[in-house]
Motif scaffolding. Structure first.
Motif, PDB file in Angstrom:
ATOM      1  N   ASN A  16      -1.600   7.613  28.486  1.00 14.84           N
ATOM      2  CA  ASN A  16      -1.527   6.270  27.917  1.00 14.84           C
ATOM      3  C   ASN A  16      -2.297   6.203  26.610  1.00 14.84           C
ATOM      4  N   ALA A  17      -3.438   6.888  26.534  1.00 18.22           N
ATOM      5  CA  ALA A  17      -4.226   6.897  25.309  1.00 18.22           C
ATOM      6  C   ALA A  17      -3.453   7.574  24.184  1.00 18.22           C
ATOM      7  N   ASN A  18      -2.759   8.672  24.490  1.00 14.13           N
ATOM      8  CA  ASN A  18      -1.973   9.358  23.474  1.00 14.13           C
ATOM      9  C   ASN A  18      -0.860   8.474  22.936  1.00 14.13           C
ATOM     10  N   LEU A  19      -0.142   7.830  23.827  1.00  8.82           N
ATOM     11  CA  LEU A  19       0.949   6.962  23.400  1.00  8.82           C
ATOM     12  C   LEU A  19       0.404   5.731  22.687  1.00  8.82           C
ATOM     13  N   ASN A  20      -0.697   5.198  23.168  1.00 15.02           N
ATOM     14  CA  ASN A  20      -1.298   4.027  22.526  1.00 15.02           C
ATOM     15  C   ASN A  20      -1.876   4.355  21.152  1.00 15.02           C
ATOM     16  N   LEU A  21      -2.163   5.626  20.915  1.00 11.15           N
ATOM     17  CA  LEU A  21      -2.600   6.074  19.596  1.00 11.15           C
ATOM     18  C   LEU A  21      -1.585   5.640  18.542  1.00 11.15           C
ATOM     19  N   LEU A  22      -0.316   5.678  18.908  1.00  9.50           N
ATOM     20  CA  LEU A  22       0.750   5.306  17.979  1.00  9.50           C
ATOM     21  C   LEU A  22       1.003   3.812  17.939  1.00  9.50           C
ATOM     22  N   ALA A  96       4.036   4.685  12.773  1.00  9.28           N
ATOM     23  CA  ALA A  96       2.581   4.689  12.970  1.00  9.28           C
ATOM     24  C   ALA A  96       1.877   5.370  11.799  1.00  9.28           C
ATOM     25  N   GLN A  97       2.445   6.465  11.301  1.00  6.43           N
ATOM     26  CA  GLN A  97       1.850   7.154  10.158  1.00  6.43           C
ATOM     27  C   GLN A  97       1.844   6.250   8.926  1.00  6.43           C
ATOM     28  N   VAL A  98       2.962   5.590   8.676  1.00  7.17           N
ATOM     29  CA  VAL A  98       3.065   4.702   7.513  1.00  7.17           C
ATOM     30  C   VAL A  98       2.085   3.538   7.641  1.00  7.17           C
ATOM     31  N   LYS A  99       2.090   2.882   8.801  1.00  3.93           N
ATOM     32  CA  LYS A  99       1.206   1.728   8.992  1.00  3.93           C
ATOM     33  C   LYS A  99      -0.265   2.133   8.942  1.00  3.93           C
ATOM     34  N   THR A 100      -0.588   3.263   9.525  1.00  2.80           N
ATOM     35  CA  THR A 100      -1.987   3.718   9.519  1.00  2.80           C
ATOM     36  C   THR A 100      -2.436   4.025   8.108  1.00  2.80           C
ATOM     37  N   ARG A 101      -1.581   4.666   7.336  1.00  3.37           N
ATOM     38  CA  ARG A 101      -1.914   4.953   5.936  1.00  3.37           C
ATOM     39  C   ARG A 101      -2.131   3.644   5.167  1.00  3.37           C
ATOM     40  N   ASP A 102      -1.257   2.681   5.378  1.00  4.19           N
ATOM     41  CA  ASP A 102      -1.401   1.378   4.722  1.00  4.19           C
ATOM     42  C   ASP A 102      -2.694   0.676   5.143  1.00  4.19           C
ATOM     43  N   HIS A 103      -2.990   0.722   6.434  1.00  5.09           N
ATOM     44  CA  HIS A 103      -4.213   0.085   6.933  1.00  5.09           C
ATOM     45  C   HIS A 103      -5.457   0.767   6.364  1.00  5.09           C
ATOM     46  N   MET A 104      -5.411   2.092   6.212  1.00  6.00           N
ATOM     47  CA  MET A 104      -6.567   2.788   5.643  1.00  6.00           C
ATOM     48  C   MET A 104      -6.811   2.333   4.212  1.00  6.00           C
ATOM     49  N   VAL A 105      -5.748   2.171   3.445  1.00  4.79           N
ATOM     50  CA  VAL A 105      -5.899   1.704   2.066  1.00  4.79           C
ATOM     51  C   VAL A 105      -6.468   0.285   2.043  1.00  4.79           C
ATOM     52  N   GLU A 106      -5.916  -0.591   2.891  1.00  4.66           N
ATOM     53  CA  GLU A 106      -6.410  -1.976   2.954  1.00  4.66           C
ATOM     54  C   GLU A 106      -7.881  -2.017   3.361  1.00  4.66           C
ATOM     55  N   MET A 107      -8.237  -1.235   4.378  1.00  5.68           N
ATOM     56  CA  MET A 107      -9.625  -1.226   4.841  1.00  5.68           C
ATOM     57  C   MET A 107     -10.555  -0.687   3.753  1.00  5.68           C
ATOM     58  N   PHE A 108     -10.108   0.353   3.060  1.00  4.45           N
ATOM     59  CA  PHE A 108     -10.908   0.918   1.977  1.00  4.45           C
ATOM     60  C   PHE A 108     -11.125  -0.112   0.875  1.00  4.45           C
ATOM     61  N   LEU A 109     -10.059  -0.810   0.489  1.00  2.82           N
ATOM     62  CA  LEU A 109     -10.172  -1.824  -0.565  1.00  2.82           C
ATOM     63  C   LEU A 109     -11.095  -2.967  -0.148  1.00  2.82           C
ATOM     64  N   LYS A 110     -10.985  -3.407   1.109  1.00  6.94           N
ATOM     65  CA  LYS A 110     -11.886  -4.457   1.598  1.00  6.94           C
ATOM     66  C   LYS A 110     -13.330  -3.978   1.577  1.00  6.94           C
ATOM     67  N   ARG A 111     -13.525  -2.740   1.957  1.00  6.66           N
ATOM     68  CA  ARG A 111     -14.878  -2.169   1.974  1.00  6.66           C
ATOM     69  C   ARG A 111     -15.454  -2.111   0.560  1.00  6.66           C
ATOM     70  N   ILE A 112     -14.661  -1.647  -0.377  1.00 11.92           N
ATOM     71  CA  ILE A 112     -15.108  -1.560  -1.773  1.00 11.92           C
ATOM     72  C   ILE A 112     -15.387  -2.954  -2.320  1.00 11.92           C
ATOM     73  N   LYS A 113     -14.539  -3.922  -1.995  1.00 10.39           N
ATOM     74  CA  LYS A 113     -14.745  -5.299  -2.459  1.00 10.39           C
ATOM     75  C   LYS A 113     -16.061  -5.848  -1.916  1.00 10.39           C
ATOM     76  N   LYS A 114     -16.332  -5.559  -0.656  1.00 12.53           N
ATOM     77  CA  LYS A 114     -17.586  -6.032  -0.050  1.00 12.53           C
ATOM     78  C   LYS A 114     -18.787  -5.383  -0.733  1.00 12.53           C
ATOM     79  N   ILE A 115     -18.705  -4.089  -0.992  1.00 12.61           N
ATOM     80  CA  ILE A 115     -19.796  -3.390  -1.675  1.00 12.61           C
ATOM     81  C   ILE A 115     -19.993  -3.974  -3.078  1.00 12.61           C
ATOM     82  N   HIS A 116     -18.886  -4.211  -3.759  1.00 15.13           N
ATOM     83  CA  HIS A 116     -18.948  -4.779  -5.109  1.00 15.13           C
ATOM     84  C   HIS A 116     -19.582  -6.171  -5.087  1.00 15.13           C
TER      85      HIS A 116
END
Length: 132
Positions: A16-22, A96-116
């Motif tokens: 279940n954890a493997n499938l939920n990974l996606l 899942a690969q596409v969405k995860t890549r998109d989420h990583m970019v969004e999270m990175f941008l939010k993180r940088i904005k917060k640091i800024h």
């Protein structure tokens, strides 16, 4: 790692954890969660670049198959013949690969904005202290 391993149980929890990974959405933009998301993405990419494998299937079909796969549990996946099961899993993996890549970019941008913003606030506080 073979995509079929997503459905092969070492234990019920592990499968279940493997499938939920996606299927699972990302967490907040905290550094810890960004690192977890990066690990999850790396794990997905070890299974292969699904985009290359699915290049002969129209994008609308891929989305449709991924949506269907997202609703299935392991026992329902096993009701399909092997080629269809693999196609559904690959479509789910690709989405899942596409969405995860998109989420990583969004999270990175939010993180940088917060640091800024924190640096900007500290700079303003320093300026106020310096000139008063």
């Amino acid at each position: 790692q073979n995509i079929d391993n997503l459905l092969v149980p070492d234990s019920v929890e592990a499968t279940n954890a493997n499938l939920n990974l996606l299927k699972s959405p990302p967490k907040s933009h905290k550094l810890k969660h960004i690192k977890e998301l990066q690990e999850r993405f790396d794990t997905m990419m070890v299974m292969g670049d699904a985009q290359k494998i699915l290049s002969f299937i129209p994008a609308t079909k891929v989305k449709s198959f991924a949506a269907l796969a997202r609703t299935l549990d392991i026992s329902e996946f096993n009701d399909f013949r092997l080629p269809k099961r693999r196609t559904l899993l690959l479509c789910l993996l690709y989405q899942a690969q596409v969405k995860t890549r998109d989420h990583m970019v969004e999270m990175f941008l939010k993180r940088i904005k917060k640091i800024h913003n924190n640096a900007k606030t500290q700079h303003q506080t320093y300026d106020i202290r310096l000139y008063h």
